[in-house]
Design an enzyme around this catalytic site. Structure first.
Site, mmCIF file in Angstrom:
data_model
loop_
_atom_site.group_PDB
_atom_site.id
_atom_site.type_symbol
_atom_site.label_atom_id
_atom_site.label_comp_id
_atom_site.label_asym_id
_atom_site.label_seq_id
_atom_site.Cartn_x
_atom_site.Cartn_y
_atom_site.Cartn_z
ATOM 1 N N THR A 1 0.959 -1.484 -0.258
ATOM 2 C CA THR A 1 0.255 -0.105 -0.008
ATOM 3 C C THR A 1 0.846 1.468 -0.168
ATOM 4 O OG1 THR A 1 -1.942 -1.068 0.992
ATOM 5 C CG2 THR A 1 -1.894 1.075 1.253
ATOM 6 N N HIS B 1 -5.223 0.127 -6.574
ATOM 7 C CA HIS B 1 -6.111 -0.465 -5.882
ATOM 8 C C HIS B 1 -6.965 -1.655 -5.599
ATOM 9 C CE1 HIS B 1 -9.919 -1.245 -2.918
ATOM 10 N NE2 HIS B 1 -10.308 -1.956 -3.661
#
Length: 235
Positions: free
Chosen positions: A174, A201
């Site tokens: 992330t 994402h």
């Protein structure tokens, strides 16, 4: 056997060839696996009768069509769907998107995704807040919604074996700085900017993927797609 059935058989055989190539590329070394790979012909080298028929003493010329056999053969594990987002900072540059799409669909161990659906999205504030509702109240919520409404972005439904795991492996951690340190070949390592503006994402589970796909592509019946996959995978 009809032309359609023959085309489906060829498609599955070619898919098996791709799996074998991926196994070879992965570097796995097992004697039994090596023997199996050595003795498995490629679709392009097989004779038509070996593609479309099997040996049978009870049938004329000792051959019968695959579709007349009573055994269902699954040549490949069932493919999985995942939702992928290419966020606004990427979509500001069409050339970047083109490069990323090429990498997503490239034939190698971690890629070779099939794009089932693709759509360009421009969110309103309420759209972003609805999608990220589970993060409401977190310190980054407003910043994230602001980022995702700053411009158009691309939503994709991707398919392949272990799609969720493989897509998340391809995009990387992330936090882009962690990606650069620990996973330098990932997409976030190359394109991620900050913890919020991390460019990509990916769904983290089947349940999440189903929900997110429905959010962006309500017309796509995931259950029907899976049934069709199982039908096409069976001979």
């Amino acid at each position: 056997m009809s032309k359609t059935r023959k085309a489906n058989v060829r498609k599955r055989l070619k898919a098996v060839d791709k799996v074998i190539e991926a196994v070879i590329d992965s570097g796995v070394k097992l004697h039994a696996l090596g023997v199996a790979i050595k003795n498995t012909p490629k679709e392009s080298t097989m004779k038509p009768r070996d593609k479309y028929t099997v040996f049978s003493r009870k049938h004329k010329k000792y051959r019968k069509s695959f579709h007349k056999t009573t055994t269902t053969i699954m040549l490949l594990p069932r493919r999985q769907l995942t939702l992928a987002l290419l966020k606004p900072d990427l979509c500001a540059n069409p050339n970047t998107i083109s490069k990323i799409i090429s990498r997503i669909t490239a034939t190698n161990h971690h890629n070779n995704f099939e794009i089932i659906r693709q759509r360009e999205i421009l969110w309103r504030q309420q759209d972003a807040e609805a999608f990220y509702a589970e993060h409401r109240g977190r310190f980054f919520f407003e910043r994230l919604c602001g980022y995702m409404t700053s411009g158009p972005f691309t939503a994709l439904v991707l398919a392949r074996q272990n799609a969720i795991k493989e897509w998340r492996a391809l995009i990387g951690p992330t936090h882009p700085w962690r990606a650069r340190m620990n996973a330098p070949n990932t997409l976030r390592s190359h394109y991620g900017l900050t913890d919020t503006r991390n460019s990509f994402h990916g769904s983290d589970s089947d349940e999440t993927a189903n929900r997110e796909i429905e959010f962006f592509f309500p017309e796509l019946n995931v259950d029907a797609w899976r049934r069709q996959e199982e039908k096409e995978a069976a001979i």
